[in-house]
Design a protein around this motif. Sequence first.
Motif: not given
Length: 138
Positions: A57, A75, A72-73, A34, A88
């Motif tokens: 993911y 959606q 890590d993230d 990020k 992302f």
Amino acid sequence: MKALITIITIFLTAIIVGESCKPKSGNTITGGGKGGTYTINVTGEHHGGLLDTCKMYIKYATLDAPANGVYDDSQNVAISGGVPVASFTSLTQGNYYVLAVGYHGAYSPPNVKGGKSFVVSGSAEVVSDTIPTYQYNP
């Protein structure tokens, strides 16, 4: 004469050591995470059909799935312009691995998953692609 050879040897050694300590420039992209201006848009695909029931993911700074299964993230996909997509955003240049886990009711078993690596760099700030999936039994 001996002193001159010693001075030249010391001088050449200093140059060689100094050059070997400089950071190497190359085209290898590392990092990822990020804090930047890049975006990865991904859509799950199974046998030519787009997955509208799918969760994505993402793992930063790697081109491979994490061995420990920790990402890590994540959606869920949302319909954007008629296409189910997960975005992302605010990513830096670097390497990413995205895993798609979804459902495709036309097949048995209906559970599907698949992954793909992305290298984000250069002037293209938005990378969009599909991730092919395969069936699996959870």
